[in-house]
Structures are given as C-alpha cells and as structure tokens.
Write a protein that holds these residues in place. Structure first.
Motif, PDB file in Angstrom:
ATOM      1  N   ILE A 138       0.862  -1.192   0.000  1.00  0.00           N
ATOM      2  CA  ILE A 138       0.000   0.000   0.000  1.00  0.00           C
ATOM      3  C   ILE A 138       0.895   1.238   0.000  1.00  0.00           C
ATOM      4  CG2 ILE A 138      -1.734   1.317   1.279  1.00  0.00           C
ATOM      5  CD1 ILE A 138      -2.807  -1.344   2.349  1.00  0.00           C
ATOM      6  N   ARG A 139       0.673   2.120  -0.998  1.00  0.00           N
ATOM      7  CA  ARG A 139       1.484   3.325  -1.165  1.00  0.00           C
ATOM      8  C   ARG A 139       0.571   4.545  -1.185  1.00  0.00           C
ATOM      9  NH1 ARG A 139       6.635   1.532  -2.887  1.00  0.00           N
ATOM     10  NH2 ARG A 139       7.222   3.718  -3.087  1.00  0.00           N
ATOM     11  N   ASP A 140       1.170   5.737  -1.098  1.00  0.00           N
ATOM     12  CA  ASP A 140       0.372   6.970  -1.093  1.00  0.00           C
ATOM     13  C   ASP A 140       0.319   7.646  -2.464  1.00  0.00           C
ATOM     14  OD1 ASP A 140       2.889   8.058  -1.318  1.00  0.00           O
ATOM     15  OD2 ASP A 140       2.899   9.003   0.670  1.00  0.00           O
ATOM     16  N   ALA A 141       0.782   6.943  -3.521  1.00  0.00           N
ATOM     17  CA  ALA A 141       0.676   7.459  -4.887  1.00  0.00           C
ATOM     18  C   ALA A 141       0.544   6.272  -5.831  1.00  0.00           C
ATOM     19  CB  ALA A 141       1.889   8.306  -5.256  1.00  0.00           C
ATOM     20  N   GLU A 142       0.048   6.541  -7.039  1.00  0.00           N
ATOM     21  CA  GLU A 142      -0.195   5.461  -7.989  1.00  0.00           C
ATOM     22  C   GLU A 142       1.078   5.066  -8.742  1.00  0.00           C
ATOM     23  OE1 GLU A 142      -3.027   6.812 -10.843  1.00  0.00           O
ATOM     24  OE2 GLU A 142      -1.831   8.532 -11.459  1.00  0.00           O
ATOM     25  N   SER A 143       0.981   3.923  -9.435  1.00  0.00           N
ATOM     26  CA  SER A 143       2.033   3.437 -10.335  1.00  0.00           C
ATOM     27  C   SER A 143       3.379   3.225  -9.652  1.00  0.00           C
ATOM     28  CB  SER A 143       2.190   4.392 -11.531  1.00  0.00           C
ATOM     29  OG  SER A 143       0.970   4.516 -12.225  1.00  0.00           O
ATOM     30  N   GLY A 144       3.358   2.794  -8.399  1.00  0.00           N
ATOM     31  CA  GLY A 144       4.589   2.500  -7.686  1.00  0.00           C
ATOM     32  C   GLY A 144       5.355   3.717  -7.214  1.00  0.00           C
ATOM     33  N   SER A 147       5.356   6.937  -1.472  1.00  0.00           N
ATOM     34  CA  SER A 147       6.001   6.209  -0.368  1.00  0.00           C
ATOM     35  C   SER A 147       5.105   5.084   0.134  1.00  0.00           C
ATOM     36  CB  SER A 147       6.289   7.165   0.802  1.00  0.00           C
ATOM     37  OG  SER A 147       7.117   8.227   0.383  1.00  0.00           O
ATOM     38  N   VAL A 148       5.736   4.103   0.755  1.00  0.00           N
ATOM     39  CA  VAL A 148       4.992   3.030   1.414  1.00  0.00           C
ATOM     40  C   VAL A 148       4.279   3.619   2.629  1.00  0.00           C
ATOM     41  CG1 VAL A 148       5.208   0.839   2.644  1.00  0.00           C
ATOM     42  CG2 VAL A 148       6.626   1.294   0.636  1.00  0.00           C
ATOM     43  N   VAL A 149       3.021   3.227   2.825  1.00  0.00           N
ATOM     44  CA  VAL A 149       2.243   3.743   3.959  1.00  0.00           C
ATOM     45  C   VAL A 149       2.468   2.831   5.156  1.00  0.00           C
ATOM     46  CG1 VAL A 149      -0.033   4.353   4.815  1.00  0.00           C
ATOM     47  CG2 VAL A 149       0.549   4.747   2.401  1.00  0.00           C
ATOM     48  N   GLY A 150       3.201   3.326   6.131  1.00  0.00           N
ATOM     49  CA  GLY A 150       3.432   2.591   7.370  1.00  0.00           C
ATOM     50  C   GLY A 150       2.563   3.151   8.475  1.00  0.00           C
ATOM     51  N   ALA A 151       3.131   3.256   9.681  1.00  0.00           N
ATOM     52  CA  ALA A 151       2.395   3.816  10.821  1.00  0.00           C
ATOM     53  C   ALA A 151       2.148   5.302  10.597  1.00  0.00           C
ATOM     54  CB  ALA A 151       3.175   3.591  12.103  1.00  0.00           C
ATOM     55  N   LEU A 152       0.932   5.747  10.909  1.00  0.00           N
ATOM     56  CA  LEU A 152       0.540   7.149  10.680  1.00  0.00           C
ATOM     57  C   LEU A 152      -0.116   7.735  11.913  1.00  0.00           C
ATOM     58  CD1 LEU A 152      -1.198   6.900   7.178  1.00  0.00           C
ATOM     59  CD2 LEU A 152       1.076   7.836   7.639  1.00  0.00           C
ATOM     60  N   LEU A 164      -2.762   0.481  -4.204  1.00  0.00           N
ATOM     61  CA  LEU A 164      -2.226  -0.864  -3.997  1.00  0.00           C
ATOM     62  C   LEU A 164      -1.308  -1.229  -5.162  1.00  0.00           C
ATOM     63  CD1 LEU A 164      -2.293  -3.228  -2.059  1.00  0.00           C
ATOM     64  CD2 LEU A 164      -4.136  -4.217  -3.427  1.00  0.00           C
ATOM     65  N   ALA A 165      -0.008  -1.307  -4.873  1.00  0.00           N
ATOM     66  CA  ALA A 165       1.006  -1.588  -5.890  1.00  0.00           C
ATOM     67  C   ALA A 165       1.428  -3.053  -5.834  1.00  0.00           C
ATOM     68  CB  ALA A 165       2.227  -0.692  -5.678  1.00  0.00           C
ATOM     69  N   GLY A 166       1.570  -3.678  -7.013  1.00  0.00           N
ATOM     70  CA  GLY A 166       1.980  -5.068  -7.101  1.00  0.00           C
ATOM     71  C   GLY A 166       3.408  -5.202  -7.606  1.00  0.00           C
ATOM     72  N   ILE A 174       4.990  -3.921 -10.971  1.00  0.00           N
ATOM     73  CA  ILE A 174       4.294  -4.475 -12.130  1.00  0.00           C
ATOM     74  C   ILE A 174       3.119  -3.579 -12.532  1.00  0.00           C
ATOM     75  CG2 ILE A 174       2.990  -6.449 -13.023  1.00  0.00           C
ATOM     76  CD1 ILE A 174       4.519  -8.213 -11.062  1.00  0.00           C
ATOM     77  N   ARG A 175       2.207  -3.380 -11.585  1.00  0.00           N
ATOM     78  CA  ARG A 175       1.002  -2.599 -11.888  1.00  0.00           C
ATOM     79  C   ARG A 175       0.272  -2.327 -10.579  1.00  0.00           C
ATOM     80  NH1 ARG A 175      -0.221  -7.917 -12.928  1.00  0.00           N
ATOM     81  NH2 ARG A 175      -2.062  -8.745 -11.860  1.00  0.00           N
ATOM     82  N   ASP A 176      -0.665  -1.375 -10.623  1.00  0.00           N
ATOM     83  CA  ASP A 176      -1.594  -1.200  -9.519  1.00  0.00           C
ATOM     84  C   ASP A 176      -2.633  -2.317  -9.593  1.00  0.00           C
ATOM     85  OD1 ASP A 176      -0.325   1.044  -8.517  1.00  0.00           O
ATOM     86  OD2 ASP A 176      -1.492   2.426  -9.742  1.00  0.00           O
ATOM     87  N   VAL A 177      -2.999  -2.869  -8.452  1.00  0.00           N
ATOM     88  CA  VAL A 177      -3.800  -4.092  -8.382  1.00  0.00           C
ATOM     89  C   VAL A 177      -5.173  -3.796  -7.786  1.00  0.00           C
ATOM     90  CG1 VAL A 177      -3.923  -6.416  -7.385  1.00  0.00           C
ATOM     91  CG2 VAL A 177      -1.716  -5.489  -8.148  1.00  0.00           C
ATOM     92  N   ASN A 178      -6.194  -4.370  -8.397  1.00  0.00           N
ATOM     93  CA  ASN A 178      -7.550  -4.253  -7.868  1.00  0.00           C
ATOM     94  C   ASN A 178      -7.693  -5.076  -6.592  1.00  0.00           C
ATOM     95  OD1 ASN A 178      -8.841  -2.545  -9.797  1.00  0.00           O
ATOM     96  ND2 ASN A 178      -8.849  -4.252 -11.244  1.00  0.00           N
ATOM     97  N   ALA A 179      -8.313  -4.500  -5.578  1.00  0.00           N
ATOM     98  CA  ALA A 179      -8.549  -5.207  -4.326  1.00  0.00           C
ATOM     99  C   ALA A 179      -9.817  -4.668  -3.672  1.00  0.00           C
ATOM    100  CB  ALA A 179      -7.369  -5.055  -3.377  1.00  0.00           C
ATOM    101  N   GLN A 180     -10.354  -5.450  -2.743  1.00  0.00           N
ATOM    102  CA  GLN A 180     -11.494  -4.991  -1.953  1.00  0.00           C
ATOM    103  C   GLN A 180     -10.942  -4.412  -0.654  1.00  0.00           C
ATOM    104  OE1 GLN A 180     -14.332  -8.022  -0.681  1.00  0.00           O
ATOM    105  NE2 GLN A 180     -16.014  -6.640  -1.184  1.00  0.00           N
ATOM    106  N   TRP A 181     -11.135  -3.126  -0.461  1.00  0.00           N
ATOM    107  CA  TRP A 181     -10.570  -2.428   0.683  1.00  0.00           C
ATOM    108  C   TRP A 181     -11.543  -2.459   1.864  1.00  0.00           C
ATOM    109  CZ3 TRP A 181      -5.778   0.295   0.148  1.00  0.00           C
ATOM    110  CH2 TRP A 181      -5.272   0.343  -1.168  1.00  0.00           C
TER     111      TRP A 181
END
Length: 204
Positions: A138-144, A147-152, A164-166, A174-181
């Motif tokens: 899980i990142r705070d911007a698209e396409s990789g 930054s990685v979202v850690g503790a906030l 969601l980056a794969g 590779i790509r942004d991935v579809n997921a159920q959040w």
C-alpha cells in the motif's frame, strides 16, 4: 586416393577389386585446432544454439561456450570471455558456462562469448519482461510512486488516498492491483467499500 580426415572418430580405408580386398589398420581421427565458438543451452555440445529468447525476471538462462574445429567438429566447452550488449543486466565475465539471471525488466540485448584467436558467437536478441505478481504494497501514490504507507498519526476528518502496488519477486513494480478495501478497527471510513479497485480514500 587421398584420405582427408574431417570427422572425429575411428575407422578404416578399404580397397576392393573384383578379386581382392584390403584395408588399413584402425585410423583414429581427433579434432583439429579450435576455430570458433557457438553459444548453446546444453553442456558438451548438447542442447541447441541459442537464438532469440523471451524471458522474465523470474527465470534464468544457462549458456555454454562450445568450441569447434574448422570442420564443425565439437571439441570441448571453452573457458570464454562473456559480455552483453544493449540494456541487459551484466553477466559473469569468464567461464565455460554462465547463468544469466536478470532482475531488471523491460531490457533487451545479446550475450557474446569470445576467446582469443577464434571466431566469437552471440545469442539472438534476448528480451526480459516483468515477472509474475509476488506481493502487494500500500502506497500513497499510484504506479509505484510515492512512499509506502506505514504507521501514521492523523486527526479526525483528515483524508488520505491509498494505492495498492503489485511487485514481482525481484521487487520490480508491475502494476496497480484491484482489491477490496476495508477498515480494521473503528477509526474511519473508505470511499470504495465493497468494490474491487486499485485505490481508495480513507477518512479518519
């Protein structure tokens, strides 16, 4: 007649008339001087000469420097100098064989085997693609990017867009991935509950 040795092996030369026959003793033919190299995918002259290859960062390619004489007889695998062209990852510099194990996707080029005083050889074009999906981040911007979202630490009514980056096993995006959040714990809400999407907006 003049006998010209051209193939490695053993045999005799025989002469026949209508009445008589004679033959030489056993003739053993060994290989001539090393003349050229061929890059093959099997040891000891086995396998095939390596032409064009399409592969991913998940796979590897073992290459052998097979040595031949001027009559195309296999002699032995040769301790060669190896190099690459194009954008391919580097390979071991010397050896009778090497293992090409790329980690950089979307690269291409050839691999060359060379030995002093003989004709070198190169593979066909090698194209390296991205490996299979291995893990998600899980990142705070698209396409990789971003930054990685850690503790906030957030305040109420503050929002954050999450993507969601794969990645493959070599950490290539590779790509942004579809997921159920979903939200775990009573800390806020998301904009895409129930949908399979690559991003969502979290509101604290």
């Amino acid at each position: 007649t003049v006998f010209i040795a051209s193939s490695i092996g053993t045999g005799t030369v025989q002469a026949d008339t209508s009445t008589f026959q004679d033959q030489t003793g056993l003739i053993t033919v060994t290989g001539g001087a090393l003349s050229y190299l061929l890059i093959r995918d099997g040891a000891s002259g086995g396998g095939n000469e390596v032409g064009s290859v399409t592969m991913t960062t998940d796979s590897s390619l073992t290459l052998y420097a097979a040595g031949y004489d001027a009559d195309n007889n296999y002699l032995s695998d040769v301790n060669a100098d190896w190099s690459v062209s194009g954008t391919l990852d580097e390979v071991p510099l010397t050896g009778t064989y090497i293992v090409f194990d790329p980690t950089t996707p979307n690269t291409s080029g050839t691999i060359v085997a060379n030995s002093a005083g003989v004709t070198s050889d190169a593979t066909g074009m090698i194209n390296v693609g991205t490996g299979a999906l291995e893990y998600l981040v899980i990142r705070d911007a698209e396409s990789g990017s971003g930054s990685v979202v850690g503790a906030l630490s957030m305040t109420t009514d503050e929002i954050m867009t999450l993507h969601l980056a794969g990645y493959d096993q070599d950490d290539n995006f590779i790509r942004d991935v579809n997921a159920q959040w979903s939200v775990q714990g009573d800390i806020g809400s998301i904009s895409t509950a129930g949908s399979f999407v690559t991003s969502t907006v979290f509101t604290a």
